[in-house]
Design a protein around this motif. Structure first.
Motif, PDB file in Angstrom:
ATOM      1  N   VAL A 327      40.227  33.583  45.257  1.00 42.71           N
ATOM      2  CA  VAL A 327      41.236  32.709  44.628  1.00 42.71           C
ATOM      3  C   VAL A 327      41.472  31.474  45.487  1.00 42.71           C
ATOM      4  O   VAL A 327      41.616  30.354  44.961  1.00 42.71           O
ATOM      5  N   ASN A 328      41.497  31.627  46.804  1.00 39.63           N
ATOM      6  CA  ASN A 328      41.720  30.482  47.703  1.00 39.63           C
ATOM      7  C   ASN A 328      40.635  29.424  47.533  1.00 39.63           C
ATOM      8  O   ASN A 328      40.901  28.224  47.656  1.00 39.63           O
ATOM      9  N   LEU A 366      35.910  33.518  37.959  1.00 39.55           N
ATOM     10  CA  LEU A 366      37.116  32.688  38.032  1.00 39.55           C
ATOM     11  C   LEU A 366      36.852  31.278  37.520  1.00 39.55           C
ATOM     12  O   LEU A 366      37.636  30.719  36.737  1.00 39.55           O
ATOM     13  N   ASN A 367      35.745  30.679  37.963  1.00 38.86           N
ATOM     14  CA  ASN A 367      35.411  29.321  37.537  1.00 38.86           C
ATOM     15  C   ASN A 367      35.204  29.247  36.030  1.00 38.86           C
ATOM     16  O   ASN A 367      35.607  28.271  35.379  1.00 38.86           O
ATOM     17  N   PHE A 382      47.092  31.652  32.246  1.00 38.68           N
ATOM     18  CA  PHE A 382      47.075  32.475  33.463  1.00 38.68           C
ATOM     19  C   PHE A 382      45.707  33.139  33.629  1.00 38.68           C
ATOM     20  O   PHE A 382      44.952  33.323  32.672  1.00 38.68           O
ATOM     21  N   ILE A 383      45.434  33.496  34.873  1.00 42.32           N
ATOM     22  CA  ILE A 383      44.265  34.312  35.221  1.00 42.32           C
ATOM     23  C   ILE A 383      44.789  35.380  36.178  1.00 42.32           C
ATOM     24  O   ILE A 383      45.357  35.058  37.230  1.00 42.32           O
ATOM     25  N   ALA A 384      44.595  36.650  35.811  1.00 41.00           N
ATOM     26  CA  ALA A 384      45.118  37.755  36.617  1.00 41.00           C
ATOM     27  C   ALA A 384      43.974  38.596  37.159  1.00 41.00           C
ATOM     28  O   ALA A 384      43.073  38.993  36.412  1.00 41.00           O
ATOM     29  N   LEU A 385      44.007  38.860  38.459  1.00 37.87           N
ATOM     30  CA  LEU A 385      42.997  39.702  39.100  1.00 37.87           C
ATOM     31  C   LEU A 385      43.667  40.986  39.568  1.00 37.87           C
ATOM     32  O   LEU A 385      44.776  40.971  40.106  1.00 37.87           O
ATOM     33  N   LYS A 393      34.012  54.926  42.421  1.00 32.93           N
ATOM     34  CA  LYS A 393      33.796  53.522  42.077  1.00 32.93           C
ATOM     35  C   LYS A 393      35.111  52.756  42.102  1.00 32.93           C
ATOM     36  O   LYS A 393      36.189  53.318  42.029  1.00 32.93           O
ATOM     37  N   VAL A 394      34.956  51.436  42.189  1.00 34.13           N
ATOM     38  CA  VAL A 394      36.091  50.523  42.109  1.00 34.13           C
ATOM     39  C   VAL A 394      35.866  49.599  40.921  1.00 34.13           C
ATOM     40  O   VAL A 394      34.773  49.024  40.774  1.00 34.13           O
ATOM     41  N   PHE A 395      36.901  49.466  40.075  1.00 30.87           N
ATOM     42  CA  PHE A 395      36.845  48.564  38.937  1.00 30.87           C
ATOM     43  C   PHE A 395      37.694  47.332  39.266  1.00 30.87           C
ATOM     44  O   PHE A 395      38.876  47.464  39.607  1.00 30.87           O
ATOM     45  N   ILE A 396      37.076  46.152  39.189  1.00 36.16           N
ATOM     46  CA  ILE A 396      37.777  44.882  39.421  1.00 36.16           C
ATOM     47  C   ILE A 396      37.936  44.175  38.082  1.00 36.16           C
ATOM     48  O   ILE A 396      36.947  43.962  37.366  1.00 36.16           O
ATOM     49  N   TYR A 397      39.177  43.800  37.746  1.00 37.62           N
ATOM     50  CA  TYR A 397      39.472  43.175  36.459  1.00 37.62           C
ATOM     51  C   TYR A 397      39.832  41.703  36.675  1.00 37.62           C
ATOM     52  O   TYR A 397      40.654  41.375  37.546  1.00 37.62           O
ATOM     53  N   VAL A 398      39.214  40.818  35.895  1.00 33.26           N
ATOM     54  CA  VAL A 398      39.563  39.399  35.876  1.00 33.26           C
ATOM     55  C   VAL A 398      39.939  39.071  34.438  1.00 33.26           C
ATOM     56  O   VAL A 398      39.070  38.962  33.563  1.00 33.26           O
ATOM     57  N   GLN A 399      41.240  38.896  34.189  1.00 33.13           N
ATOM     58  CA  GLN A 399      41.770  38.720  32.833  1.00 33.13           C
ATOM     59  C   GLN A 399      42.310  37.303  32.642  1.00 33.13           C
ATOM     60  O   GLN A 399      42.935  36.733  33.542  1.00 33.13           O
TER      61      GLN A 399
END
Length: 465
Positions: A327-328, A366-367, A382-385, A393-399
């Motif tokens: 995000v940074n 993100l882009n 908005f964009i929520a991570l 496993k790990v699930f990463i959500y980009v909404q």
């Protein structure tokens, strides 16, 4: 080990084309054994009854049988001669029974085995000559004056008539057997030829398949090399595209700080031009602001250096910290867009992964979300991570709430060079992100979309080390 079949063929082997000769060998051996048994029985019977006239002849015939029996096992090429000797022996024996024997002894019954002996000991044309000869000798037996016989003309004629009938029956019976055997041999030959032809075709087809397989393997290797080359080109293009995006982000992040530095310097210069005194406090304040700004710029460079570092080391990191780092990188693009980007954290999730690769994947997504918001005016964008653990496993959500993805675009979303941004997109971002997740992490990227927005789900192992 004793073998019956080898015993009756005199120990010789025969191929399929010699089946008739094999049968003759068997019949000659059987005839020798049976006649030897009959001769031994006759010798014993005549000795008991004190009939000495037949005994010398029977002994001589028995000895001859033994000689032929062993000779058959040593001299295969002389079979026809042995067959003639056996035929001559039986012809003499049967005529002797008629010319010397008594009708009441019934020894003339042995003569009815003569057709069988002839048909198997001799070839057909030779058997006819022998048969005519013995019939002739039977008929003239009562007519000749050299030997006194006990059989009348009627009796020898009757015997000859029965012998002819039996011979005809046996001849046609043998012909039927020969015909059946020939049919079987023909069928066996046809089957053998068919099998040979089939084997030939199988070998030809196998050779063709081997050549085709070799050709296909060569083509596959060539295609694999082409794919590897294309993959390397895509990776290079992707890195170049990411590099361009990173330079753009650096430009965004540096623009405001550089403006601040310029403003501080310009303020001091402006006071000097106006003739105003610049006290130490103003100068210290300006230099302090400039120093803080330079430190910020230096930190930004360090962040991007870390991102482009070529080493691939598995690092233990808290997943939300990694998401915040991505995000940074992208925050400068949304400062003036009123797009709210948030990292939602419920609990610490530590993972062991390749940091830079995963940052690149999250940054690509993100882009794309930022670009989608730029193309669409949405209230409160908005964009929520976020992230959660599911087993190992790990699930990463980009909404986002940027209006979703069209169904016709969804099918091609992860294909190379496919882009919905027109000339502004390379079409490599999501493709390379999927490749990185699949090849580097053994995971996958999926997407859920609706009219309100889209959610990208990055599924990776919790620990890859």
């Amino acid at each position: 080990m004793f073998k019956i079949d080898g015993f009756f063929t005199s120990g010789w082997t025969f191929d399929e084309s010699e089946q008739y000769l094999k049968n003759r060998y068997q019949m000659v051996n059987i005839g020798i054994l049976l006649s030897a048994g009959g001769l031994i029985y006759g010798i014993i019977g005549n000795y008991i009854r004190d009939i000495s006239g037949f005994i010398p002849i029977e002994v001589a015939l028995l000895c001859m049988n033994f000689v032929i029996f062993f000779a058959l096992r040593k001299y295969r090429n002389f079979f026809e001669y042995f067959a003639i000797i056996m035929t001559l022996q039986y012809t003499f024996l049967f005529l002797f029974l008629i010319y010397i024997g008594e009708p009441s002894d019934l020894k003339h019954l042995w003569i009815f085995t003569y057709p069988i002996i002839l048909l198997y000991f001799q070839k057909t044309i030779h058997a006819i000559y022998w048969f005519i000869f013995i019939i002739f000798m039977l008929i003239i037996a009562p007519l000749q004056n050299f030997i006194s016989i006990k059989y009348s003309m009627y009796q020898v004629t009757y015997i000859s008539f029965v012998l002819i009938i039996i011979s005809i029956i046996i001849y046609f019976y043998q012909r039927k057997i020969d015909e059946a055997r020939n049919i079987i041999l023909e069928q066996q030959n046809m089957l053998r030829d068919f099998n040979l032809e089939l084997e030939k075709q199988v070998k030809e087809k196998t050779t063709e398949l081997i050549k085709l397989n070799e050709s296909l393997e060569l083509k596959v290797e060539q295609k694999l090399e082409e794919l590897k080359s294309k993959d390397q080109i895509l990776q290079t293009q992707s890195k170049q595209a990411v590099m361009g995006e990173m330079i753009s982000m650096i430009a965004h992040q540096w623009r405001q700080p550089l403006s601040t530095v310029t403003l501080q310097i310009a303020n001091l210069q402006f006071k000097q031009l106006l003739g105003k005194d610049r006290n130490d406090q103003d100068i210290d304040k300006a230099l302090s602001n400039i120093s803080d700004t330079i430190v910020y710029l230096s930190d930004t460079i360090d962040d991007f250096q870390t991102y482009f570092r070529p080493d691939k080391e598995v690092v233990d990191i808290e997943i939300h910290e990694l998401l915040q780092r991505a995000v940074n990188f992208a925050i400068s693009r949304v400062n003036d867009k009123k797009i709210r980007i948030s990292v939602n954290k419920l609990t610490d999730i530590h993972v062991k992964i390749y940091i830079n690769e995963l940052v690149q994947v999250i940054l690509n997504i993100l882009n794309n979300a930022i670009d989608a918001h730029n193309d669409l005016n949405v209230k409160e964008p908005f964009i929520a991570l976020s992230a959660k653990v599911a087993g190992s496993k790990v699930f990463i959500y980009v909404q986002d709430n940027a209006g979703g993805i069209k169904s016709e675009d969804l099918l091609h979303l992860f294909e190379p060079y496919f882009s919905t941004k027109g000339k502004n997109g390379t079409g490599l971002g999501l493709y390379m992100s999927q490749m990185i997740v699949q090849k580097q992490f053994g995971g996958e990227i999926s997407v859920e979309t609706s009219q309100n927005g889209s959610t990208f789900i990055v599924k990776i192992p919790k620990n890859i080390g």
